[in-house]
Design an enzyme around this catalytic site. Structure first.
Site, PDB file in Angstrom:
ATOM      1  N   CYS A  53       0.896  -1.159  -0.033  1.00 38.55           N
ATOM      2  CA  CYS A  53      -0.007  -0.086   0.091  1.00 38.55           C
ATOM      3  C   CYS A  53       0.701   1.116   0.123  1.00 38.55           C
ATOM      4  O   CYS A  53       0.261   2.442   0.027  1.00 38.55           O
ATOM      5  CB  CYS A  53      -0.831  -0.032   1.144  1.00 38.55           C
ATOM      6  SG  CYS A  53      -1.905  -1.552   1.526  1.00 38.55           S
ATOM      7  N   CYS A 176     -13.371   0.117   8.168  1.00 38.64           N
ATOM      8  CA  CYS A 176     -12.411  -0.161   7.350  1.00 38.64           C
ATOM      9  C   CYS A 176     -12.356   0.696   6.013  1.00 38.64           C
ATOM     10  O   CYS A 176     -13.427   1.182   5.696  1.00 38.64           O
ATOM     11  CB  CYS A 176     -12.943  -1.472   6.606  1.00 38.64           C
ATOM     12  SG  CYS A 176     -13.021  -2.922   7.832  1.00 38.64           S
ATOM     13  N   LYS A 298     -10.078   5.882   4.713  1.00 36.80           N
ATOM     14  CA  LYS A 298     -11.500   5.680   4.786  1.00 36.80           C
ATOM     15  C   LYS A 298     -12.645   5.933   4.025  1.00 36.80           C
ATOM     16  O   LYS A 298     -13.447   5.408   3.775  1.00 36.80           O
ATOM     17  CB  LYS A 298     -11.935   6.140   6.340  1.00 36.80           C
ATOM     18  CG  LYS A 298     -13.349   5.896   6.834  1.00 36.80           C
ATOM     19  CD  LYS A 298     -13.454   4.159   7.133  1.00 36.80           C
ATOM     20  CE  LYS A 298     -14.876   4.109   7.096  1.00 36.80           C
ATOM     21  NZ  LYS A 298     -15.472   3.787   5.655  1.00 36.80           N
ATOM     22  N   HIS A 302      -9.083   3.786  -0.988  1.00 33.88           N
ATOM     23  CA  HIS A 302      -7.667   3.306  -0.816  1.00 33.88           C
ATOM     24  C   HIS A 302      -7.365   2.449  -2.153  1.00 33.88           C
ATOM     25  O   HIS A 302      -7.297   1.033  -1.875  1.00 33.88           O
ATOM     26  CB  HIS A 302      -7.596   2.406   0.488  1.00 33.88           C
ATOM     27  CG  HIS A 302      -6.091   1.837   0.853  1.00 33.88           C
ATOM     28  ND1 HIS A 302      -5.055   2.564  -0.008  1.00 33.88           N
ATOM     29  CD2 HIS A 302      -5.594   0.919   1.504  1.00 33.88           C
ATOM     30  CE1 HIS A 302      -4.021   1.941   0.357  1.00 33.88           C
ATOM     31  NE2 HIS A 302      -4.462   0.796   1.128  1.00 33.88           N
TER      32      HIS A 302
END
Ligand code: COA
Length: 356
Positions: A53, A176, A298, A302
């Site tokens: 990431c 998440c 959030k 992402h």
């Protein structure tokens, strides 16, 4: 293009770096060649950077180093991910292999599971409340509602977060980050040539990076990321500024607990202190230290390899006073924090409106 910008001929780009985890590992292979074609720079060197990431955060570091070394004048850094067209099983596997395989993935742990463990431990060690975690999501959704590029532009309440279906105890669905598609790009130019392209450049004041053990069991702490601490120390040292000079943070909040840990590891709250800061409203727009004014992972979303570049984009807009309703007033210095997987790598980049 605003009137302070003068445009850029693609011929001026000396090199490019592409941050991507790789399209769920199946649609495309040699993606750096595709960037060269799509950006119209075939012939120039293009390198794919993959650090889970944190791929684009590390791609930015590579671009900065290429310019600092004197080898390049202008570098394009792009980040991209297309996640939503892979079946969920394939996606889980593809994301999962960025964490430890032997002790975690094969035992059934997902990234939500890993961060759920961190959250549970944070609660035990620091008394962090479920409400504080929820408040991170509430705040980031409120910020995302002001961002036309956000994945979610819907405000949510603390009660909704607390009632959302449990994904990995104590984290629920609304703790998440989502599965997102996205891309972002940054042009880096040496200080002596930047004036050819804009009258209002944003400076990269300092960069830092770090790594850690891949498996959680090898790390001395579950509630702090050593890679972040190291990256932050290096970034502030090279920027030559103190933390108190920073007006806002773009941090890697892949799960709500990750934002609290980031604030602490970056040195803006003592261990266990980020919960109180968040509950006090200090990290909201209008507070003393806004965190993730673009909505963060959030709410903005992402798209793995694009995230680090999108953080730089947000800071660029903010430091030029062009962030519209989510503008942080008088923002002159800010930092971006990008984490790979569960913390095996991290970058921190300090940006400034002027030379530091
Ligand atoms: N936050 C808020 N809402 C979300 C969401 C999230 N993270 N994920 C999904 N939703 C919403 C969807 O918009 C959808 O809403 P709708 O019914 O109103 O259209 C609903 O929840 C169901 O969506 P779906 O895609 O079926 O959810 P899912 O159960 O397949 O996935 C998660 C939910 C949390 C498992 C998934 O978002 C996820 O895996 N997130 C983490 C990704 C990750 O690990 N990234 C790497 C981090 S290190």
């Amino acid at each position: 293009m605003s009137s302070v910008d003068h445009g850029l001929d693609r011929a001026a780009i000396d090199e490019a770096f592409l941050g991507t985890l790789g399209f769920s590992g199946w649609q495309l292979g040699n993606s750096s060649a595709i960037l060269a074609e799509e950006a119209g720079i075939v012939g120039r060197p293009v390198t794919r950077v993959e650090n889970a990431c944190a791929s684009a955060g590390f791609a930015i570091q590579s671009g900065v180093r290429a310019i600092q070394s004197g080898a390049r004048d202008v570098v394009l850094v792009a980040g991209v991910e297309k996640m939503t067209d892979a079946p969920s099983e394939r996606r889980r596997y593809w994301l999962g292999v960025s964490g430890d395989t032997e002790w975690e993935r094969l035992a059934g742990l997902t990234f939500a599971g890993v961060y759920g463990l961190m959250a549970s431990r944070h609660m035990v060690e620091h008394g962090t409340s479920r409400e504080a975690l929820a408040e991170v999501a509430v705040k980031n959704h409120a910020h995302g509602a002001l961002n036309p590029n956000a994945h979610f532009r819907k405000p949510i309440s603390r009660a909704e977060v607390l009632a959302s279906p449990r994904v990995a105890d104590p984290l629920g669905l609304l703790d998440c980050c989502p599965v997102s598609d996205g891309a972002a790009a940054v042009l880096l130019a040496g200080e002596d040539v930047a004036g050819r392209f804009t009258d209002a450049p944003v400076y990269v004041a300092g960069v830092g990076a770090g790594s850690d053990w891949l498996a959680l069991q090898e790390r001395p702490s579950l509630t702090s990321l050593a890679a972040t601490r190291r990256a932050a120390d290096e970034a502030f040292r090279t920027a030559g500024i103190a933390r108190r000079s920073i007006q806002f943070l773009e941090v890697h909040d892949c799960f709500t607990i990750a934002e609290l840990m980031a604030i602490e590891d970056l040195g803006f709250a003592p261990p266990g202190g980020a919960a109180e800061l968040t509950l006090s409203g200090a990290t909201s727009l209008g507070g003393s230290l806004p965190v993730n004014p673009d909505g963060g992972l959030k709410a903005k979303g992402h798209p793995i390899g694009a995230t680090g570049a999108s953080q730089a984009y947000e800071i660029f807009q903010q430091l030029r006073g062009a962030a519209g309703p989510r503008q942080v007033p008088h923002a002159e210095q800010a930092l971006a924090h990008n984490v790979g997987g569960s913390g095996a790598s991290a970058t921190v980049t300090v940006f400034s409106v002027g030379r530091t």
